[in-house]
Design a protein around this motif. Sequence first.
Motif, PDB file in Angstrom:
ATOM      1  N   SER A   1       0.810  -1.220   0.000  1.00  0.00           N
ATOM      2  CA  SER A   1       0.000   0.000   0.000  1.00  0.00           C
ATOM      3  C   SER A   1       0.841   1.266   0.000  1.00  0.00           C
ATOM      4  O   SER A   1       0.333   2.350  -0.308  1.00  0.00           O
ATOM      5  N   ASP A   2       2.123   1.158   0.337  1.00  0.00           N
ATOM      6  CA  ASP A   2       2.985   2.337   0.298  1.00  0.00           C
ATOM      7  C   ASP A   2       3.264   2.801  -1.132  1.00  0.00           C
ATOM      8  O   ASP A   2       3.723   3.925  -1.348  1.00  0.00           O
ATOM      9  N   LYS A   3       2.994   1.921  -2.112  1.00  0.00           N
ATOM     10  CA  LYS A   3       3.226   2.277  -3.521  1.00  0.00           C
ATOM     11  C   LYS A   3       1.972   2.815  -4.203  1.00  0.00           C
ATOM     12  O   LYS A   3       2.003   3.152  -5.376  1.00  0.00           O
ATOM     13  N   VAL A   4       0.867   2.873  -3.472  1.00  0.00           N
ATOM     14  CA  VAL A   4      -0.375   3.407  -4.028  1.00  0.00           C
ATOM     15  C   VAL A   4      -0.229   4.913  -4.229  1.00  0.00           C
ATOM     16  O   VAL A   4       0.355   5.611  -3.391  1.00  0.00           O
ATOM     17  N   GLU A   5      -0.759   5.419  -5.333  1.00  0.00           N
ATOM     18  CA  GLU A   5      -0.664   6.848  -5.634  1.00  0.00           C
ATOM     19  C   GLU A   5      -2.052   7.433  -5.860  1.00  0.00           C
ATOM     20  O   GLU A   5      -2.983   6.730  -6.289  1.00  0.00           O
ATOM     21  N   ILE A   6      -2.178   8.724  -5.590  1.00  0.00           N
ATOM     22  CA  ILE A   6      -3.436   9.427  -5.835  1.00  0.00           C
ATOM     23  C   ILE A   6      -3.744   9.384  -7.331  1.00  0.00           C
ATOM     24  O   ILE A   6      -2.878   9.666  -8.161  1.00  0.00           O
ATOM     25  N   GLY A   7      -4.955   9.016  -7.661  1.00  0.00           N
ATOM     26  CA  GLY A   7      -5.359   8.900  -9.059  1.00  0.00           C
ATOM     27  C   GLY A   7      -5.399   7.475  -9.566  1.00  0.00           C
ATOM     28  O   GLY A   7      -5.935   7.222 -10.650  1.00  0.00           O
ATOM     29  N   ASP A   8      -4.855   6.518  -8.799  1.00  0.00           N
ATOM     30  CA  ASP A   8      -4.901   5.113  -9.204  1.00  0.00           C
ATOM     31  C   ASP A   8      -6.353   4.636  -9.267  1.00  0.00           C
ATOM     32  O   ASP A   8      -7.170   4.962  -8.402  1.00  0.00           O
ATOM     33  N   LEU A   9      -6.664   3.828 -10.299  1.00  0.00           N
ATOM     34  CA  LEU A   9      -7.982   3.223 -10.403  1.00  0.00           C
ATOM     35  C   LEU A   9      -8.129   2.118  -9.356  1.00  0.00           C
ATOM     36  O   LEU A   9      -7.202   1.338  -9.142  1.00  0.00           O
ATOM     37  N   VAL A  10      -9.293   2.041  -8.716  1.00  0.00           N
ATOM     38  CA  VAL A  10      -9.544   1.022  -7.696  1.00  0.00           C
ATOM     39  C   VAL A  10     -10.972   0.516  -7.824  1.00  0.00           C
ATOM     40  O   VAL A  10     -11.849   1.192  -8.379  1.00  0.00           O
ATOM     41  N   LEU A  11     -11.204  -0.689  -7.294  1.00  0.00           N
ATOM     42  CA  LEU A  11     -12.540  -1.263  -7.208  1.00  0.00           C
ATOM     43  C   LEU A  11     -12.846  -1.556  -5.743  1.00  0.00           C
ATOM     44  O   LEU A  11     -11.979  -2.042  -5.010  1.00  0.00           O
ATOM     45  N   ALA A  12     -14.070  -1.272  -5.322  1.00  0.00           N
ATOM     46  CA  ALA A  12     -14.531  -1.627  -3.980  1.00  0.00           C
ATOM     47  C   ALA A  12     -15.498  -2.788  -4.110  1.00  0.00           C
ATOM     48  O   ALA A  12     -16.492  -2.693  -4.841  1.00  0.00           O
ATOM     49  N   ILE A  13     -15.199  -3.884  -3.425  1.00  0.00           N
ATOM     50  CA  ILE A  13     -16.027  -5.086  -3.510  1.00  0.00           C
ATOM     51  C   ILE A  13     -16.563  -5.393  -2.116  1.00  0.00           C
ATOM     52  O   ILE A  13     -15.795  -5.485  -1.150  1.00  0.00           O
ATOM     53  N   GLY A  14     -17.863  -5.567  -2.013  1.00  0.00           N
ATOM     54  CA  GLY A  14     -18.470  -5.862  -0.718  1.00  0.00           C
ATOM     55  C   GLY A  14     -19.932  -6.199  -0.861  1.00  0.00           C
ATOM     56  O   GLY A  14     -20.406  -6.550  -1.947  1.00  0.00           O
ATOM     57  N   ASN A  15     -20.667  -6.061   0.250  1.00  0.00           N
ATOM     58  CA  ASN A  15     -22.077  -6.440   0.287  1.00  0.00           C
ATOM     59  C   ASN A  15     -22.908  -5.280   0.839  1.00  0.00           C
ATOM     60  O   ASN A  15     -23.419  -5.347   1.951  1.00  0.00           O
ATOM     61  N   PRO A  16     -23.069  -4.186   0.091  1.00  0.00           N
ATOM     62  CA  PRO A  16     -23.789  -3.022   0.617  1.00  0.00           C
ATOM     63  C   PRO A  16     -25.269  -3.313   0.834  1.00  0.00           C
ATOM     64  O   PRO A  16     -25.936  -3.909  -0.010  1.00  0.00           O
ATOM     65  N   PHE A  17     -25.765  -2.891   1.996  1.00  0.00           N
ATOM     66  CA  PHE A  17     -27.176  -3.029   2.364  1.00  0.00           C
ATOM     67  C   PHE A  17     -27.656  -4.475   2.360  1.00  0.00           C
ATOM     68  O   PHE A  17     -28.861  -4.742   2.370  1.00  0.00           O
ATOM     69  N   GLY A  18     -26.730  -5.452   2.321  1.00  0.00           N
ATOM     70  CA  GLY A  18     -27.123  -6.850   2.346  1.00  0.00           C
ATOM     71  C   GLY A  18     -27.765  -7.340   1.065  1.00  0.00           C
ATOM     72  O   GLY A  18     -28.432  -8.385   1.062  1.00  0.00           O
ATOM     73  N   VAL A  19     -27.573  -6.632  -0.057  1.00  0.00           N
ATOM     74  CA  VAL A  19     -28.222  -7.046  -1.311  1.00  0.00           C
ATOM     75  C   VAL A  19     -27.431  -8.108  -2.058  1.00  0.00           C
ATOM     76  O   VAL A  19     -27.915  -8.689  -3.021  1.00  0.00           O
ATOM     77  N   GLY A  20     -26.215  -8.401  -1.647  1.00  0.00           N
ATOM     78  CA  GLY A  20     -25.366  -9.353  -2.347  1.00  0.00           C
ATOM     79  C   GLY A  20     -24.088  -8.678  -2.807  1.00  0.00           C
ATOM     80  O   GLY A  20     -23.947  -7.451  -2.737  1.00  0.00           O
ATOM     81  N   GLN A  21     -23.161  -9.485  -3.286  1.00  0.00           N
ATOM     82  CA  GLN A  21     -21.856  -8.941  -3.662  1.00  0.00           C
ATOM     83  C   GLN A  21     -21.989  -7.908  -4.773  1.00  0.00           C
ATOM     84  O   GLN A  21     -22.651  -8.130  -5.774  1.00  0.00           O
TER      85      GLN A  21
END
Length: 476
Positions: free
Chosen positions: A167-187
């Motif tokens: 994570s020390d090599k992460v830079e501002i502007g890098d593309l990222v994805l957030a994966i999770g289960n918001p509101f319990g609706v599924g992945q």
Amino acid sequence: MQRKVISSRGLLLAAALAALPVAVSPAAAQTPLRQVPETRQEISLSFSGVVKRSAGAVVNVYGARVEKQPRNPFMDDPFFRRFFGDRGFGVPQERVQRSLGSGVVVDASGLVVTNNHVIEGMSEVKVAFADKREVEATILLRDPRTDLAVLKLKSAKDLVAIELADSDKVEIGDLVLAIGNPFGVGQTVTQGIVSALARTQIGVGDAQSFIQTDAAINPGNSGGALVDMQGRVIGINTAIFSRSGGSHGIGFAIPAAMVRVVVESAKSGAKTVRRPWFGARLQALTPDVADGLGLDRPAGSVVAGVVEKGPAAEGGLRRSDVILAVDGVAVDDPESFGYRFATRPLGGTTTLTVLRGGKRVVLPVKLVPAPELRPREAITLGGRSPLAGLTVMNLSPAVAEELALDAGTDGVVVGEVEEGSTAARIGFQKGDIIQALNGERMDTSREVEAALKERRRAWEVTISRGGQSVTSVFPG
């Protein structure tokens, strides 16, 4: 798309111009020509490859705790029992509290990382995979300081583990994805960029330096993965800034460097996270002090106190020194210093860049765990006193480090508060330091226990919380 019609005369003129020699500048000659995409593959831009590599390691975490409701007092009266019967009132009723969040499989042996607040207080934990499999899990380690917890799956087959990135090599502007289960609706997968780095003062744990992202993070995403374009975890999603409870494009993730420290502690069998002990108390650098020191901005941490014979003292650190960097990486405040220092590996040495007397000096500090200089002697207090329900312990550098207390603190610390107890109703909290009872100084848990054996009409209790001392009087 609009179509343009060109006359035959225009075509002849264009052909004539094309035959003339044209001077091309060196810069223009080096600029690559932009081409119109011609194939479906060139037109489509998809993150599906990244999702396929990482989504299988992101799970849903379900926590449950069964609470018994108190017996209805009216059912002790024969009159009420005659007309209403038992109807369940004669026995304590049970209420199930549930919590829902996300988690990440970080080791093929069945280790799952999630947020501590997702499973806090939960006695039963289950993990559900995207393919509908459900597996029971045990809690290996909780770390409220970082809001992380490590689970162990009871049955682990065909697990897909995800790699922790640097994570020390992460830079501002890098593309990222957030994966999770918001509101319990599924992945669910959302996309964004790294909006900022080294965010502190978020109010979630301590020793933190959060990654900020605009990828949509909502309730239920807690404990999920923030991944880079190689499908590696750069952080664990843990908090959002929101006025409505929904995503406003400001989410925060715990960096993978801190996650790695917690996971390694769990792998070693430790019940608490082993971190380097610094042995000094820090304060934020104010603009006035920074101006007096000749600094162009108030970035750094002022040493407010040094523990005798601690690593900081042995490394040569002094009161009023200003710490500017750890291993050459700038630290702007005590929180970012705490994160950077806590992620250093035990057993080695780190270097601090310090401003002293207008000059910059580099000091080596050993990375050693906090010692337990005396036994904890944890005692759960009972009887009829305002402290009934507290578990108190002797203070030592190790205990102070675990509870994120200031170095050099004196007194007897509260390790646990029994739910529903007298002390809980009064408002005592974990981490409170009992300094005196009825005007007498308390240095050990045994002294507190002995003092409470005396029957009194009133108790004068002095505690320290967050660096502030408060004295209150409670009935006996």
